[in-house]
Write a protein that holds these residues in place. Structure first.
Motif, PDB file in Angstrom:
ATOM      1  N   ALA A   1      29.684 -16.517  -6.125  1.00  0.00           N
ATOM      2  CA  ALA A   1      28.572 -15.720  -6.648  1.00  0.00           C
ATOM      3  C   ALA A   1      29.067 -14.739  -7.700  1.00  0.00           C
ATOM      4  CB  ALA A   1      27.871 -14.987  -5.508  1.00  0.00           C
ATOM      5  N   LEU A   2      30.199 -14.103  -7.438  1.00  0.00           N
ATOM      6  CA  LEU A   2      30.747 -13.162  -8.421  1.00  0.00           C
ATOM      7  C   LEU A   2      31.171 -13.861  -9.708  1.00  0.00           C
ATOM      8  CD1 LEU A   2      32.922 -10.812  -6.210  1.00  0.00           C
ATOM      9  CD2 LEU A   2      31.099 -10.103  -7.739  1.00  0.00           C
ATOM     10  N   SER A   3      31.978 -14.899  -9.561  1.00  0.00           N
ATOM     11  CA  SER A   3      32.483 -15.568 -10.766  1.00  0.00           C
ATOM     12  C   SER A   3      31.392 -16.383 -11.452  1.00  0.00           C
ATOM     13  CB  SER A   3      33.682 -16.456 -10.421  1.00  0.00           C
ATOM     14  OG  SER A   3      33.313 -17.433  -9.479  1.00  0.00           O
ATOM     15  N   GLY A   4      30.506 -16.987 -10.684  1.00  0.00           N
ATOM     16  CA  GLY A   4      29.410 -17.754 -11.278  1.00  0.00           C
ATOM     17  C   GLY A   4      28.436 -16.870 -12.042  1.00  0.00           C
ATOM     18  N   GLY A   5      28.142 -15.713 -11.490  1.00  0.00           N
ATOM     19  CA  GLY A   5      27.262 -14.773 -12.189  1.00  0.00           C
ATOM     20  C   GLY A   5      27.867 -14.299 -13.498  1.00  0.00           C
ATOM     21  N   ARG A   6      29.163 -13.980 -13.448  1.00  0.00           N
ATOM     22  CA  ARG A   6      29.842 -13.538 -14.671  1.00  0.00           C
ATOM     23  C   ARG A   6      29.889 -14.667 -15.710  1.00  0.00           C
ATOM     24  NH1 ARG A   6      34.046  -9.384 -15.739  1.00  0.00           N
ATOM     25  NH2 ARG A   6      33.228  -8.613 -13.780  1.00  0.00           N
ATOM     26  N   ALA A   7      30.176 -15.889 -15.262  1.00  0.00           N
ATOM     27  CA  ALA A   7      30.242 -17.027 -16.178  1.00  0.00           C
ATOM     28  C   ALA A   7      28.868 -17.329 -16.776  1.00  0.00           C
ATOM     29  CB  ALA A   7      30.784 -18.251 -15.463  1.00  0.00           C
ATOM     30  N   LEU A   8      27.825 -17.252 -15.959  1.00  0.00           N
ATOM     31  CA  LEU A   8      26.475 -17.509 -16.455  1.00  0.00           C
ATOM     32  C   LEU A   8      26.065 -16.473 -17.492  1.00  0.00           C
ATOM     33  CD1 LEU A   8      23.881 -19.197 -16.235  1.00  0.00           C
ATOM     34  CD2 LEU A   8      23.150 -17.652 -14.421  1.00  0.00           C
ATOM     35  N   LEU A   9      26.347 -15.202 -17.219  1.00  0.00           N
ATOM     36  CA  LEU A   9      26.031 -14.169 -18.206  1.00  0.00           C
ATOM     37  C   LEU A   9      26.830 -14.368 -19.485  1.00  0.00           C
ATOM     38  CD1 LEU A   9      25.806 -10.984 -15.966  1.00  0.00           C
ATOM     39  CD2 LEU A   9      23.922 -12.198 -17.072  1.00  0.00           C
ATOM     40  N   GLY A  10      28.097 -14.742 -19.338  1.00  0.00           N
ATOM     41  CA  GLY A  10      28.924 -14.994 -20.528  1.00  0.00           C
ATOM     42  C   GLY A  10      28.419 -16.175 -21.339  1.00  0.00           C
ATOM     43  N   ALA A  11      27.981 -17.226 -20.659  1.00  0.00           N
ATOM     44  CA  ALA A  11      27.465 -18.406 -21.368  1.00  0.00           C
ATOM     45  C   ALA A  11      26.161 -18.099 -22.093  1.00  0.00           C
ATOM     46  CB  ALA A  11      27.255 -19.556 -20.383  1.00  0.00           C
ATOM     47  N   LEU A  12      25.374 -17.206 -21.524  1.00  0.00           N
ATOM     48  CA  LEU A  12      24.119 -16.817 -22.161  1.00  0.00           C
ATOM     49  C   LEU A  12      24.311 -15.754 -23.237  1.00  0.00           C
ATOM     50  CD1 LEU A  12      21.815 -16.651 -19.013  1.00  0.00           C
ATOM     51  CD2 LEU A  12      21.886 -18.445 -20.766  1.00  0.00           C
ATOM     52  N   GLY A  13      25.528 -15.243 -23.347  1.00  0.00           N
ATOM     53  CA  GLY A  13      25.816 -14.219 -24.346  1.00  0.00           C
ATOM     54  C   GLY A  13      25.311 -12.838 -23.947  1.00  0.00           C
ATOM     55  N   VAL A  14      25.130 -12.608 -22.656  1.00  0.00           N
ATOM     56  CA  VAL A  14      24.627 -11.328 -22.165  1.00  0.00           C
ATOM     57  C   VAL A  14      25.811 -10.436 -21.820  1.00  0.00           C
ATOM     58  CG1 VAL A  14      23.314 -10.206 -20.337  1.00  0.00           C
ATOM     59  CG2 VAL A  14      22.546 -12.384 -21.257  1.00  0.00           C
ATOM     60  N   THR A  15      25.810  -9.237 -22.350  1.00  0.00           N
ATOM     61  CA  THR A  15      26.824  -8.246 -22.026  1.00  0.00           C
ATOM     62  C   THR A  15      26.136  -7.080 -21.337  1.00  0.00           C
ATOM     63  OG1 THR A  15      28.097  -8.872 -23.975  1.00  0.00           O
ATOM     64  CG2 THR A  15      28.636  -6.770 -22.951  1.00  0.00           C
ATOM     65  N   LEU A  16      26.563  -6.780 -20.129  1.00  0.00           N
ATOM     66  CA  LEU A  16      25.971  -5.681 -19.374  1.00  0.00           C
ATOM     67  C   LEU A  16      26.577  -4.362 -19.821  1.00  0.00           C
ATOM     68  CD1 LEU A  16      26.052  -7.157 -15.751  1.00  0.00           C
ATOM     69  CD2 LEU A  16      24.136  -7.140 -17.350  1.00  0.00           C
ATOM     70  N   HIS A  17      25.733  -3.330 -19.895  1.00  0.00           N
ATOM     71  CA  HIS A  17      26.306  -2.017 -20.172  1.00  0.00           C
ATOM     72  C   HIS A  17      26.995  -1.517 -18.913  1.00  0.00           C
ATOM     73  CE1 HIS A  17      22.909  -0.048 -18.115  1.00  0.00           C
ATOM     74  NE2 HIS A  17      22.134  -0.896 -18.769  1.00  0.00           N
ATOM     75  N   ARG A  18      27.752  -0.464 -19.018  1.00  0.00           N
ATOM     76  CA  ARG A  18      28.633  -0.020 -17.931  1.00  0.00           C
ATOM     77  C   ARG A  18      27.877   0.231 -16.621  1.00  0.00           C
ATOM     78  NH1 ARG A  18      33.660   1.729 -16.866  1.00  0.00           N
ATOM     79  NH2 ARG A  18      33.922   3.513 -15.477  1.00  0.00           N
ATOM     80  N   ARG A  19      26.753   0.906 -16.676  1.00  0.00           N
ATOM     81  CA  ARG A  19      26.012   1.212 -15.455  1.00  0.00           C
ATOM     82  C   ARG A  19      25.520  -0.060 -14.769  1.00  0.00           C
ATOM     83  NH1 ARG A  19      21.723   5.646 -16.121  1.00  0.00           N
ATOM     84  NH2 ARG A  19      23.634   6.774 -16.542  1.00  0.00           N
ATOM     85  N   ALA A  20      25.025  -1.009 -15.541  1.00  0.00           N
ATOM     86  CA  ALA A  20      24.559  -2.272 -14.959  1.00  0.00           C
ATOM     87  C   ALA A  20      25.722  -3.069 -14.377  1.00  0.00           C
ATOM     88  CB  ALA A  20      23.821  -3.103 -16.011  1.00  0.00           C
TER      89      ALA A  20
END
Length: 93
Positions: free
Chosen positions: A15-34
Protein backbone atom coordinates in the motif's frame (compact mmCIF):
# COMPACT_ATOMS: atom_id res chain seq x y z
CA UNK A 1 -0.55 -17.10 12.44
CA UNK A 2 2.88 -16.30 11.00
CA UNK A 3 1.49 -16.45 7.46
CA UNK A 4 -1.30 -14.01 8.34
CA UNK A 5 1.17 -11.59 9.95
CA UNK A 6 3.57 -11.87 7.01
CA UNK A 7 0.73 -11.26 4.58
CA UNK A 8 -0.37 -8.22 6.57
CA UNK A 9 3.14 -6.77 6.52
CA UNK A 10 3.30 -7.33 2.77
CA UNK A 11 -0.06 -5.57 2.40
CA UNK A 12 1.20 -2.59 4.42
CA UNK A 13 4.35 -2.26 2.32
CA UNK A 14 2.46 -2.72 -0.95
CA UNK A 15 0.00 0.00 0.00
CA UNK A 16 2.82 2.41 0.83
CA UNK A 17 4.95 1.70 -2.22
CA UNK A 18 1.98 1.26 -4.56
CA UNK A 19 0.46 4.57 -3.50
CA UNK A 20 3.76 6.36 -4.02
CA UNK A 21 4.27 4.69 -7.42
CA UNK A 22 0.72 5.52 -8.53
CA UNK A 23 1.11 9.17 -7.56
CA UNK A 24 4.47 9.29 -9.33
CA UNK A 25 3.03 7.74 -12.49
CA UNK A 26 0.22 10.28 -12.49
CA UNK A 27 2.70 13.10 -12.00
CA UNK A 28 1.19 14.12 -8.66
CA UNK A 29 3.51 15.68 -6.10
CA UNK A 30 2.15 16.07 -2.59
CA UNK A 31 3.03 19.14 -0.60
CA UNK A 32 4.76 18.54 2.73
CA UNK A 33 1.65 18.54 4.92
CA UNK A 34 -0.19 16.09 2.66
CA UNK A 35 2.88 13.84 2.50
CA UNK A 36 2.97 13.80 6.31
CA UNK A 37 -0.76 13.09 6.65
CA UNK A 38 -0.98 10.35 3.99
CA UNK A 39 0.76 7.50 5.92
CA UNK A 40 -1.38 7.88 9.08
CA UNK A 41 -4.47 7.99 6.86
CA UNK A 42 -3.31 4.81 5.20
CA UNK A 43 -2.71 3.26 8.65
CA UNK A 44 -6.29 4.11 9.60
CA UNK A 45 -7.65 2.44 6.46
CA UNK A 46 -5.43 -0.62 7.01
CA UNK A 47 -6.53 -0.84 10.65
CA UNK A 48 -10.17 -0.97 9.62
CA UNK A 49 -9.37 -3.59 7.00
CA UNK A 50 -7.46 -5.78 9.46
CA UNK A 51 -10.07 -5.48 12.22
CA UNK A 52 -12.85 -6.42 9.81
CA UNK A 53 -11.12 -9.08 7.70
CA UNK A 54 -8.89 -11.07 10.05
CA UNK A 55 -11.53 -12.11 12.63
CA UNK A 56 -14.03 -12.87 9.86
CA UNK A 57 -11.55 -15.03 7.96
CA UNK A 58 -11.16 -18.77 8.24
CA UNK A 59 -7.35 -18.96 8.25
CA UNK A 60 -6.87 -18.78 12.01
CA UNK A 61 -8.43 -20.64 14.91
CA UNK A 62 -10.84 -18.52 16.97
CA UNK A 63 -8.46 -17.78 19.89
CA UNK A 64 -5.82 -16.37 17.51
CA UNK A 65 -8.05 -14.10 15.40
CA UNK A 66 -8.19 -11.01 17.59
CA UNK A 67 -4.53 -11.09 18.74
CA UNK A 68 -3.44 -11.35 15.09
CA UNK A 69 -5.77 -8.51 14.07
CA UNK A 70 -4.47 -6.25 16.82
CA UNK A 71 -0.86 -7.18 16.02
CA UNK A 72 -1.43 -6.15 12.40
CA UNK A 73 -3.04 -2.88 13.52
CA UNK A 74 0.00 -2.17 15.69
CA UNK A 75 2.35 -3.00 12.81
CA UNK A 76 0.39 -0.75 10.43
CA UNK A 77 0.71 2.20 12.79
CA UNK A 78 4.36 1.42 13.53
CA UNK A 79 5.43 1.13 9.89
CA UNK A 80 3.36 4.07 8.63
CA UNK A 81 4.44 6.13 11.64
CA UNK A 82 8.08 5.40 10.85
CA UNK A 83 7.53 6.62 7.28
CA UNK A 84 5.90 9.80 8.58
CA UNK A 85 8.72 10.34 11.06
CA UNK A 86 11.32 9.88 8.32
CA UNK A 87 9.51 12.41 6.11
CA UNK A 88 9.19 14.83 9.01
CA UNK A 89 12.92 14.60 9.82
CA UNK A 90 13.96 15.08 6.17
CA UNK A 91 15.05 18.59 5.27
CA UNK A 92 12.50 20.65 3.42
CA UNK A 93 13.10 21.29 -0.25
Amino acid sequence: MAAVLAGGIILIWLALSGGRALLGALGVTLHRRAALIAPPGLALAESLLFLLAVPAGELLPEPQCWPAAWALVALAWLINGAVTFRLWRAPQR
